[in-house]
Design a protein around this motif. Structure first.
Motif, mmCIF file in Angstrom:
data_model
loop_
_atom_site.group_PDB
_atom_site.id
_atom_site.type_symbol
_atom_site.label_atom_id
_atom_site.label_comp_id
_atom_site.label_asym_id
_atom_site.label_seq_id
_atom_site.Cartn_x
_atom_site.Cartn_y
_atom_site.Cartn_z
ATOM 1 N N LYS A 47 0.828 -1.196 0.000
ATOM 2 C CA LYS A 47 0.000 0.000 0.000
ATOM 3 C C LYS A 47 0.871 1.258 0.000
ATOM 4 O O LYS A 47 0.593 2.213 -0.716
ATOM 5 N N LYS A 106 -5.620 9.152 -5.406
ATOM 6 C CA LYS A 106 -5.190 7.795 -5.721
ATOM 7 C C LYS A 106 -5.800 7.321 -7.035
ATOM 8 O O LYS A 106 -6.844 7.804 -7.460
ATOM 9 N N VAL A 128 -7.708 4.707 -9.344
ATOM 10 C CA VAL A 128 -8.742 3.680 -9.227
ATOM 11 C C VAL A 128 -9.068 3.277 -10.663
ATOM 12 O O VAL A 128 -9.691 4.041 -11.387
ATOM 13 N N SER A 129 -8.609 2.083 -11.064
ATOM 14 C CA SER A 129 -8.727 1.628 -12.460
ATOM 15 C C SER A 129 -8.058 2.647 -13.374
ATOM 16 O O SER A 129 -6.931 3.011 -13.151
ATOM 17 N N ARG A 136 -9.071 5.721 -13.693
ATOM 18 C CA ARG A 136 -9.507 7.020 -13.187
ATOM 19 C C ARG A 136 -8.729 7.352 -11.930
ATOM 20 O O ARG A 136 -7.938 6.548 -11.451
ATOM 21 N N SER A 194 -9.189 9.155 -7.908
ATOM 22 C CA SER A 194 -10.120 9.555 -6.867
ATOM 23 C C SER A 194 -9.384 10.482 -5.907
ATOM 24 O O SER A 194 -8.266 10.178 -5.490
ATOM 25 N N THR A 238 -15.445 13.557 -1.922
ATOM 26 C CA THR A 238 -14.690 12.658 -2.786
ATOM 27 C C THR A 238 -15.037 13.034 -4.217
ATOM 28 O O THR A 238 -16.221 13.129 -4.570
ATOM 29 N N GLU A 258 -14.149 12.236 -8.334
ATOM 30 C CA GLU A 258 -13.535 11.353 -9.327
ATOM 31 C C GLU A 258 -12.978 12.205 -10.462
ATOM 32 O O GLU A 258 -13.652 13.109 -10.952
#
Length: 168
Positions: free
Chosen positions: A2, A97, A99-100, A102, A104, A119, A121
């Motif tokens: 992580k 971070k 995410v796939s 994309r 976030s 949050t 995107e």
């Protein structure tokens, strides 16, 4: 693992030199029309400090720099955000971070001395990171303005849109 992913993301984010055109836009609605107020008169930091409290960038927007493309609408927008007493609108990135395909981000939005976390995107488009979030004026203790004795009123919902240029 992580920590390694976070370090890689931090490096990727820190090499994103926001040198192209950046903008933050607030889109809203009245009962008769829409409005779009844009601030593209700011720069993102060229590098991100390695100190823990400054790992993510802050966007400091002068309320006076928002332009609604209509003199009266711009004046009303600045008055609604009380630009004289609260000249800055601040967006602080707390987390970012992948995410796939994309990204976030957790951001703290501060208007008129009221802070809220959201949050958001983001996706990469045309050499920019673009994202949006629906907010409410009432989240920031702002009463949407009314005109003509309340016959024309601004709705509570607004969209906060980002376009942050990145360098390859």
């Amino acid at each position: 693992m992580k920590n390694k992913i976070f370090t890689i993301l931090l490096i990727i984010f820190s090499v994103m030199v926001f040198a192209q055109k950046n903008s933050v836009e607030i889109d809203g609605w009245t009962n008769v029309n829409t409005f779009k107020c844009t601030n593209d008169n700011f720069k993102m930091p060229a590098s991100i400090s390695a100190t823990p409290e400054n790992q993510m960038p802050n966007i400091h927007l002068k309320v006076e720099d928002f332009n609604c493309r209509n003199k009266m609408m711009t004046a009303d927008f600045r008055k609604t955000l009380n630009a004289e007493k609260y000249p800055l609108f601040t967006i602080r990135f707390l987390e970012f971070k992948a995410v796939s395909n994309r990204f976030s981000a957790i951001v703290e939005v501060k208007m008129m001395n009221v802070s809220k976390k959201y949050t958001i995107e983001f996706s990469e488009y045309n050499k920019s990171l673009v994202g949006n979030k629906r907010l409410k004026f009432s989240d920031f203790n702002i009463t949407p303005p009314k005109k003509m004795g309340g016959m024309i009123y601004v709705k509570d919902d607004v969209d906060l849109l980002f376009s942050l240029a990145i360098k390859n």
